[in-house]
Write a protein that holds these residues in place. Structure first.
Motif, mmCIF file in Angstrom:
data_model
loop_
_atom_site.group_PDB
_atom_site.id
_atom_site.type_symbol
_atom_site.label_atom_id
_atom_site.label_comp_id
_atom_site.label_asym_id
_atom_site.label_seq_id
_atom_site.Cartn_x
_atom_site.Cartn_y
_atom_site.Cartn_z
ATOM 1 N N LEU A 151 2.360 -0.498 -10.970
ATOM 2 C CA LEU A 151 1.235 -0.123 -10.122
ATOM 3 C C LEU A 151 0.120 -1.157 -10.222
ATOM 4 C CD1 LEU A 151 0.126 2.062 -8.231
ATOM 5 C CD2 LEU A 151 -0.801 3.226 -10.232
ATOM 6 N N MET A 152 -0.145 -1.653 -11.424
ATOM 7 C CA MET A 152 -1.153 -2.702 -11.581
ATOM 8 C C MET A 152 -0.734 -3.965 -10.840
ATOM 9 S SD MET A 152 -3.660 -1.448 -13.248
ATOM 10 C CE MET A 152 -4.515 -2.993 -13.577
ATOM 11 N N ASP A 153 0.571 -4.304 -10.960
ATOM 12 C CA ASP A 153 1.061 -5.479 -10.231
ATOM 13 C C ASP A 153 0.913 -5.280 -8.730
ATOM 14 O OD1 ASP A 153 1.713 -6.611 -12.641
ATOM 15 O OD2 ASP A 153 3.821 -6.011 -12.560
ATOM 16 N N VAL A 154 1.194 -4.065 -8.278
ATOM 17 C CA VAL A 154 1.072 -3.780 -6.842
ATOM 18 C C VAL A 154 -0.386 -3.903 -6.407
ATOM 19 C CG1 VAL A 154 1.274 -1.959 -5.112
ATOM 20 C CG2 VAL A 154 3.142 -2.365 -6.702
ATOM 21 N N LYS A 155 -1.298 -3.397 -7.241
ATOM 22 C CA LYS A 155 -2.717 -3.499 -6.900
ATOM 23 C C LYS A 155 -3.146 -4.962 -6.825
ATOM 24 C CE LYS A 155 -4.194 0.969 -8.790
ATOM 25 N NZ LYS A 155 -5.021 1.652 -9.818
ATOM 26 N N GLU A 156 -2.696 -5.758 -7.805
ATOM 27 C CA GLU A 156 -3.030 -7.186 -7.769
ATOM 28 C C GLU A 156 -2.408 -7.857 -6.545
ATOM 29 O OE1 GLU A 156 -1.814 -8.901 -11.421
ATOM 30 O OE2 GLU A 156 -3.296 -7.814 -12.647
ATOM 31 N N VAL A 161 0.840 -1.202 0.000
ATOM 32 C CA VAL A 161 0.000 0.000 0.000
ATOM 33 C C VAL A 161 0.871 1.248 0.000
ATOM 34 C CG1 VAL A 161 -1.639 1.336 1.373
ATOM 35 C CG2 VAL A 161 -1.989 -1.112 1.069
ATOM 36 N N GLU A 162 1.942 1.228 0.788
ATOM 37 C CA GLU A 162 2.873 2.353 0.787
ATOM 38 C C GLU A 162 3.546 2.493 -0.578
ATOM 39 O OE1 GLU A 162 5.131 5.588 2.029
ATOM 40 O OE2 GLU A 162 3.313 4.658 2.837
ATOM 41 N N GLN A 163 3.916 1.359 -1.163
ATOM 42 C CA GLN A 163 4.515 1.399 -2.507
ATOM 43 C C GLN A 163 3.522 1.958 -3.519
ATOM 44 O OE1 GLN A 163 5.848 -2.432 -3.856
ATOM 45 N NE2 GLN A 163 6.660 -1.646 -5.798
ATOM 46 N N GLN A 164 2.261 1.591 -3.392
ATOM 47 C CA GLN A 164 1.238 2.125 -4.283
ATOM 48 C C GLN A 164 1.113 3.637 -4.116
ATOM 49 O OE1 GLN A 164 -2.740 0.892 -3.338
ATOM 50 N NE2 GLN A 164 -3.470 1.123 -5.428
ATOM 51 N N ARG A 165 1.130 4.103 -2.869
ATOM 52 C CA ARG A 165 1.045 5.542 -2.625
ATOM 53 C C ARG A 165 2.238 6.266 -3.242
ATOM 54 N NH1 ARG A 165 3.186 9.216 0.397
ATOM 55 N NH2 ARG A 165 4.573 7.693 1.369
ATOM 56 N N VAL A 166 3.430 5.702 -3.047
ATOM 57 C CA VAL A 166 4.635 6.326 -3.603
ATOM 58 C C VAL A 166 4.569 6.362 -5.127
ATOM 59 C CG1 VAL A 166 7.132 6.058 -3.847
ATOM 60 C CG2 VAL A 166 6.071 5.738 -1.618
ATOM 61 N N LEU A 167 4.103 5.249 -5.739
ATOM 62 C CA LEU A 167 3.992 5.224 -7.195
ATOM 63 C C LEU A 167 2.998 6.262 -7.699
ATOM 64 C CD1 LEU A 167 4.079 1.387 -7.913
ATOM 65 C CD2 LEU A 167 5.792 3.067 -8.572
ATOM 66 N N HIS A 168 1.862 6.402 -6.987
ATOM 67 C CA HIS A 168 0.887 7.417 -7.373
ATOM 68 C C HIS A 168 1.515 8.811 -7.307
ATOM 69 C CE1 HIS A 168 -2.849 5.463 -8.265
ATOM 70 N NE2 HIS A 168 -2.833 4.742 -7.154
ATOM 71 N N GLU A 169 2.224 9.077 -6.227
ATOM 72 C CA GLU A 169 2.859 10.383 -6.080
ATOM 73 C C GLU A 169 3.924 10.601 -7.150
ATOM 74 O OE1 GLU A 169 4.362 10.591 -2.146
ATOM 75 O OE2 GLU A 169 2.383 10.870 -1.204
ATOM 76 N N GLN A 170 4.700 9.564 -7.428
ATOM 77 C CA GLN A 170 5.736 9.703 -8.444
ATOM 78 C C GLN A 170 5.123 9.952 -9.821
ATOM 79 O OE1 GLN A 170 8.071 6.133 -8.135
ATOM 80 N NE2 GLN A 170 9.355 6.927 -6.497
ATOM 81 N N LEU A 171 4.065 9.216 -10.159
ATOM 82 C CA LEU A 171 3.425 9.426 -11.454
ATOM 83 C C LEU A 171 2.832 10.822 -11.567
ATOM 84 C CD1 LEU A 171 1.670 5.966 -11.952
ATOM 85 C CD2 LEU A 171 3.530 6.900 -13.313
ATOM 86 N N SER A 172 2.208 11.306 -10.484
ATOM 87 C CA SER A 172 1.653 12.660 -10.513
ATOM 88 C C SER A 172 2.765 13.693 -10.654
ATOM 89 C CB SER A 172 0.845 12.911 -9.234
ATOM 90 O OG SER A 172 -0.223 12.006 -9.128
ATOM 91 N N ALA A 173 3.853 13.487 -9.891
ATOM 92 C CA ALA A 173 4.968 14.424 -9.969
ATOM 93 C C ALA A 173 5.610 14.405 -11.353
ATOM 94 C CB ALA A 173 6.006 14.082 -8.898
ATOM 95 N N ILE A 174 5.761 13.216 -11.924
ATOM 96 C CA ILE A 174 6.348 13.114 -13.265
ATOM 97 C C ILE A 174 5.457 13.817 -14.285
ATOM 98 C CG2 ILE A 174 6.843 11.480 -15.127
ATOM 99 C CD1 ILE A 174 7.873 9.546 -13.023
ATOM 100 N N GLU A 175 4.152 13.639 -14.170
ATOM 101 C CA GLU A 175 3.242 14.285 -15.104
ATOM 102 C C GLU A 175 3.334 15.808 -15.004
ATOM 103 O OE1 GLU A 175 -1.523 14.245 -16.262
ATOM 104 O OE2 GLU A 175 -0.745 13.001 -14.619
ATOM 105 N N GLU A 176 3.356 16.329 -13.774
ATOM 106 C CA GLU A 176 3.465 17.773 -13.603
ATOM 107 C C GLU A 176 4.806 18.289 -14.113
ATOM 108 O OE1 GLU A 176 2.814 18.528 -9.518
ATOM 109 O OE2 GLU A 176 0.700 17.927 -9.537
ATOM 110 N N GLN A 177 5.885 17.624 -13.734
ATOM 111 C CA GLN A 177 7.208 18.074 -14.164
ATOM 112 C C GLN A 177 7.364 17.946 -15.672
ATOM 113 O OE1 GLN A 177 10.247 16.039 -11.939
ATOM 114 N NE2 GLN A 177 9.306 16.512 -9.968
ATOM 115 N N LEU A 178 6.797 16.888 -16.255
ATOM 116 C CA LEU A 178 6.902 16.718 -17.698
ATOM 117 C C LEU A 178 6.142 17.829 -18.426
ATOM 118 C CD1 LEU A 178 7.933 14.972 -20.013
ATOM 119 C CD2 LEU A 178 5.835 13.628 -19.843
ATOM 120 N N THR A 179 4.969 18.200 -17.919
ATOM 121 C CA THR A 179 4.215 19.300 -18.527
ATOM 122 C C THR A 179 4.999 20.599 -18.458
ATOM 123 O OG1 THR A 179 2.137 18.220 -17.912
ATOM 124 C CG2 THR A 179 2.047 20.559 -18.466
#
Length: 764
Positions: free
Chosen positions: A722-727, A396-414
């Protein structure tokens, strides 16, 4: 005697609802019922613990299935855990097999012809085992219930069913083909015909303890699992040393065995009633002393409750009469009712004792093992539950970190995309301006580049064409090398810096775990950047037409053109030029002869007339004009000045004509080429700078697109992760839920065994 009879009847009537006795005119009527028999405690306990172990068996199998399901997930269950739980399946199966075979076992021992078989027959309410005069049991006979209506027997080691009537020959001492003393014959009797057998009681008849010295073998084979021992003694004598020695050996191998002593053939006391009480007291004292002081298996008070004076023969005859079966000797001695009541009292206490003993000895160990198995499996499942819960929290912590990383990457990439596009646009504009400026500067220096070309010059057409082609290549190569020298280094340095900045920005966007894998991919290429352009002078100057005809520099036409050019320049400052096409008659003249429409001292028409007049003066068609002009000059300035001027003018003309060599023609050719090539090159300045800027834009955009693709690949991997983590979270959640349910079921089974102990073991 009457008082003893009344006391015995009252005791029988008051001790338990299953035996009811009444005395009417000396006749005893006994009503037996098995509704509340103490043996039912064992039956109920056996059924209950069997039901519990069925649940334990299902539980352990479910646990094994669950363990196999989660064993593929690392960190949840080890292979050793799976092996340990699988081992419990066989243990539970073994316990269930034992429970199916568990029964209450009572072993009858005594000297030869003391009536052991008769006692068993009386308890079974039928004459099953051979007894009577001459019927001495030669081997062990085990009577047990059969689920069928068929009565049969099997010898040890054989599955063949034999007629139950053959037990008289197999177990008879007088039979020629008798069995060994330690042999065992299983006698199966329908359960429905006997309450004892219906309640899982097994009765074992034995040879006399005085017929063989192999008592230890008997004990090991037939006594270790017995719940109650019945010592059948002969009341006409007393306890013998052989009987005592046998039970001394039993007490050394079994802790506190349950022993009942039956003083059989007590009907013999009816012939000597005056010694009845004394003999009874003597026998009772010796039996109490044997049980309490010698064997120490019970207290003296308890020993008194386990000594009985009976007549098994009378009891068997009474019960056969109740069942309306023929009896060989219908005459019973005096006091047979009392002896029968005492036999009933023995059966009651025997049933209580064997039920309590069997429940304790058979099921207590199974209950402890069941609790141990449930506790062990529960411990493994609790460990799995803890591991699954911890792994789930980590996922669950790994999922949270991945969500944050993906959001941060999306913002920084934009943000980086917007900044990089602005930077690319600025750099494209800078390169375009720089290329345009540099190319314009090099065009202005084109004459020097052309002058550097020193190949031989000839005016014939073939040589002249070859000269032009070589000059095209020289100009293209020289101009290209100069542009490359001035532009590629600066622009390449800027490109490298821009690409490095892109790479660093994208490198910083990637999560730390992906940077190492992308380090070799996102750095800029190591080859230096080169501006790519092609001047292509062959095509660019393909329309160049040289004019190598001789023209006097101070001819009338040249002077007029020079003069007209000066005035045209002044007029151009005053009025913007408005060019018109030249007439067809002078279209071959150089571009400099284009006449502007302007206002001034002379109009355009006037200058045209002057030009025509001057031209006519120097041609054959203009002889008259020349004569008129000459006459005008002679009349105005004098002939001497005209002559001197003419001589000088002619000398100058002759000089130029003599110096009109190949070198002069080459210089004229190069001047004309420079003018033409410069004009053409100026036309492609914007195109060339646009191409170079487009190259830079393409290079940077390609680099940026490759970096963005790398980011997309990284984010795709993170999405997959993230999908693997969810599964994994779902699997871990299911695993923890299943482990919790199984763990709770272990607690439930342990509670069931505790209730079993409270109901059947602690009160015994």
């Amino acid at each position: 005697m009457a008082a003893y009879v009344n006391r015995t009847i009252s005791m029988m009537a008051g001790d338990g609802p299953h035996n009811v006795a009444t005395l009417n005119n000396g006749n005893v009527r006994v009503n037996m019922t098995n509704v509340d028999s103490p043996l039912q405690i064992f039956v109920r306990a056996k059924k209950k613990i069997n039901d519990i172990f069925v649940e334990i068996d299902d539980y352990v199998k479910d646990a094994v299935t669950f363990m196999h399901a989660v064993s593929g997930e690392p960190g949840i269950a080890t292979a050793q855990d799976v092996t340990n739980v699988e081992g419990f399946v066989d243990k539970v199966q073994a316990i269930r097999e034992v429970l199916k075979r568990d029964h209450m076992k009572v072993a009858f021992f005594g000297r030869t012809s003391n009536g052991k078989s008769t006692v068993i027959n009386a308890m079974l309410h039928d004459k099953i085992l051979p007894s009577g005069i001459g019927h001495t049991t030669n081997c062990f006979l085990q009577v047990e219930g059969s689920d069928t209506d068929e009565a049969f027997l099997r010898t040890e080691g054989s599955t063949e069913k034999q007629n139950v009537q053959s037990v008289g020959q197999l177990g008879h001492a007088l039979c020629d083909t008798r069995l060994q003393e330690c042999s065992l014959v299983h006698v199966y009797w329908p359960r429905e015909l006997c309450a004892l057998l219906r309640d899982d009681v097994v009765l074992v008849d034995s040879p006399g303890v005085d017929v063989t010295p192999n008592l230890d073998d008997w004990i090991d084979q037939y006594c270790l699992d017995a719940d109650v021992f019945v010592l059948v003694a002969n009341s006409e004598s007393t306890l013998m040393l052989t009987e005592k020695n046998f039970f001394h050996k039993v007490s050394t191998k079994i802790s506190q065995p349950n022993i009942f002593i039956l003083n059989n053939r007590w009907d013999a006391s009816a012939s000597e009633p005056e010694y009845l009480d004394q003999v009874r007291t003597q026998h009772a004292d010796r039996c109490v002393d044997f049980l309490a002081r010698e064997l120490r298996v019970c207290s003296a008070k308890e020993a008194e409750e386990r000594i009985f004076f009976i007549s098994a023969k009378e009891a068997l005859m009474t019960r056969l009469r109740e069942r309306e079966k023929p009896v060989s000797s219908p005459i019973l001695a005096d006091g047979h009712q009392i002896r029968y009541f005492e036999f009933l009292d023995f059966e009651r206490k025997f049933e209580e004792c064997i039920s309590q003993s069997a429940v304790r000895t058979k099921f207590a160990q199974h209950s402890r093992r069941g609790k141990s198995i449930a506790a062990d499996v529960c411990a493994v499942l609790d460990h799995i539950y803890t591991n699954a819960t911890e792994l789930k929290a980590a996922k669950v912590e790994q999922q949270r970190v991945l969500h944050e990383q993906l959001s941060a990457i999306e913002e920084q990439l934009t943000s980086s995309t917007r900044q990089m596009k602005d930077k690319i646009n600025r750099m494209v504009e800078s390169v375009e301006h720089k290329v345009s400026l540099t190319l314009s500067q090099e065009i202005r220096r084109l004459s020097a580049l052309v002058d550097e070309y020193d190949q031989p010059f000839r005016s014939d057409r073939a040589a002249l064409d070859a000269y032009k082609r070589a000059l095209h290549r020289h100009v293209e190569s020289g101009l290209g090398s100069r542009l490359k020298k001035r532009l590629s280094s600066d622009i390449g340095h800027e490109m490298d810096e821009a690409q490095k900045e892109m790479a660093e920005r994208m490198y910083s966007i990637l999560p730390s775990g992906k940077r190492a894998a992308a380090a070799n991919y996102i750095i800029p290429h190591q080859q230096p950047f080169e501006v790519l352009y092609r001047l292509n002078c062959d095509n660019l100057c393909a329309d160049f037409q040289e004019d190598l005809s001789f023209r006097f520099s101070y001819g009338i036409t040249a002077l007029i053109q020079r003069f007209q050019g000066k005035h045209g320049a002044r007029l151009a400052l005053k009025n913007p030029p408005n060019y018109t096409p030249l007439p067809a008659t002078i279209s071959a003249a150089p571009p400099a002869l284009a006449t502007p429409r302007s206002a001034g001292p002379l109009s355009a028409e006037e200058w045209g007339m002057v030009s025509k007049f001057a031209l006519g003066a120097v041609t054959s068609q203009g002889t008259m004009g020349g004569l008129l002009l000459s006459g005008l000059l002679l009349k105005t300035v004098g002939w001497r000045i005209v002559a001197v001027t003419g001589v000088l003018y002619g000398a100058l003309y002759l000089y130029e004509r003599l110096t009109w060599t190949g070198a002069a023609q080459e210089r004229l050719f190069k001047r004309q080429y420079v003018a033409h090539a410069g004009k053409k090159l100026r036309l492609i300045v914007d195109l060339t700078s646009a191409n170079c800027s487009h190259q830079v834009q393409q290079e940077l955009s390609t680099m940026f697109a490759r970096l963005c693709r790398l980011i997309n690949e990284a984010t795709t991997e993170m999405d997959d992760e993230l999908m693997d983590v969810k599964e994994a979270i779902k699997l871990l959640e299911d695993a923890s839920t299943s482990a919790k349910k199984l763990r709770n079921k272990a607690s439930y089974l342990s509670h069931e065994l505790e209730l079993f102990d409270d109901a059947f073991l602690k009160n015994n």
